[in-house]
Design a protein around this motif. Structure first.
Motif, PDB file in Angstrom:
ATOM      1  N   ASN A  22       5.342  -7.683  -4.469  1.00  0.00           N
ATOM      2  CA  ASN A  22       3.964  -7.573  -4.935  1.00  0.00           C
ATOM      3  C   ASN A  22       3.054  -7.023  -3.832  1.00  0.00           C
ATOM      4  O   ASN A  22       2.249  -6.117  -4.060  1.00  0.00           O
ATOM      5  CB  ASN A  22       3.478  -8.955  -5.388  1.00  0.00           C
ATOM      6  N   ASP A  23       3.198  -7.562  -2.622  1.00  0.00           N
ATOM      7  CA  ASP A  23       2.358  -7.136  -1.496  1.00  0.00           C
ATOM      8  C   ASP A  23       2.674  -5.706  -1.053  1.00  0.00           C
ATOM      9  O   ASP A  23       1.768  -4.918  -0.790  1.00  0.00           O
ATOM     10  CB  ASP A  23       2.498  -8.099  -0.325  1.00  0.00           C
ATOM     11  N   LYS A  24       3.959  -5.370  -0.989  1.00  0.00           N
ATOM     12  CA  LYS A  24       4.347  -4.018  -0.576  1.00  0.00           C
ATOM     13  C   LYS A  24       3.902  -2.975  -1.603  1.00  0.00           C
ATOM     14  O   LYS A  24       3.625  -1.834  -1.244  1.00  0.00           O
ATOM     15  CB  LYS A  24       5.851  -3.928  -0.347  1.00  0.00           C
ATOM     16  N   ALA A  25       3.841  -3.375  -2.865  1.00  0.00           N
ATOM     17  CA  ALA A  25       3.386  -2.467  -3.925  1.00  0.00           C
ATOM     18  C   ALA A  25       1.859  -2.409  -3.991  1.00  0.00           C
ATOM     19  O   ALA A  25       1.300  -1.652  -4.776  1.00  0.00           O
ATOM     20  CB  ALA A  25       3.953  -2.900  -5.269  1.00  0.00           C
ATOM     21  N   LYS A  26       1.208  -3.237  -3.168  1.00  0.00           N
ATOM     22  CA  LYS A  26      -0.258  -3.290  -3.087  1.00  0.00           C
ATOM     23  C   LYS A  26      -0.884  -3.641  -4.437  1.00  0.00           C
ATOM     24  O   LYS A  26      -1.871  -3.035  -4.863  1.00  0.00           O
ATOM     25  CB  LYS A  26      -0.816  -1.985  -2.534  1.00  0.00           C
ATOM     26  N   LEU A  27      -0.291  -4.658  -5.077  1.00  0.00           N
ATOM     27  CA  LEU A  27      -0.821  -5.142  -6.349  1.00  0.00           C
ATOM     28  C   LEU A  27      -1.727  -6.341  -6.093  1.00  0.00           C
ATOM     29  O   LEU A  27      -1.692  -6.937  -5.025  1.00  0.00           O
ATOM     30  CB  LEU A  27       0.329  -5.537  -7.279  1.00  0.00           C
ATOM     31  N   GLY A  28      -2.505  -6.696  -7.084  1.00  0.00           N
ATOM     32  CA  GLY A  28      -3.368  -7.867  -6.980  1.00  0.00           C
ATOM     33  C   GLY A  28      -2.542  -9.139  -6.842  1.00  0.00           C
ATOM     34  O   GLY A  28      -1.349  -9.160  -7.134  1.00  0.00           O
ATOM     35  N   THR A  29      -3.179 -10.209  -6.430  1.00  0.00           N
ATOM     36  CA  THR A  29      -2.509 -11.481  -6.216  1.00  0.00           C
ATOM     37  C   THR A  29      -1.716 -11.903  -7.455  1.00  0.00           C
ATOM     38  O   THR A  29      -2.246 -11.945  -8.567  1.00  0.00           O
ATOM     39  CB  THR A  29      -3.541 -12.574  -5.873  1.00  0.00           C
TER      40      THR A  29
END
Length: 109
Positions: A22-29
């Motif tokens: 999720n973080d590497k894809a730069k998605l919301g929390t």
């Protein structure tokens, strides 16, 4: 939803947590967790596919092959003895090529 299940499965194979993907894809929390009940947007799905080195078709359930390079028909076949492999312009010796083939085959498993 299939996108969540496949993302979770592939993240496990890649030894990544869903939070890391999720973080590497730069998605919301916790965006990926929302995929359990909501369909993801195409941009989010593409970002996750890129992080996991797969295709959106795999994540959507349109194909069972999560390895995008296996669909690449222009890629040289490592088992083809007629193909000449080189490194820095010089042919790779047959004994080294055997080692490379063995390593790459084990990587697929």
């Amino acid at each position: 939803m299939i996108e969540f299940d496949r993302t979770k499965k592939l993240a496990k194979i890649k030894k990544m947590s869903l939070r890391e993907v999720n973080d590497k894809a730069k998605l919301g929390t916790n965006s990926i967790y929302k995929w359990k009940t909501n369909k993801p947007g195409s941009d989010a799905l593409a970002a996750v596919a890129k992080v996991l080195n797969t295709t959106t078709d795999y994540l959507k359930g349109l194909t069972d092959d999560h390895n995008p390079s296996s669909n690449n028909k222009s890629q040289a076949d490592l088992d083809d003895d007629d193909t000449i492999f080189t490194f820095q312009g010089r042919p790779i010796p047959p004994e080294d090529l055997k080692i490379i083939r063995r390593l790459l085959k084990n990587d697929d498993e």
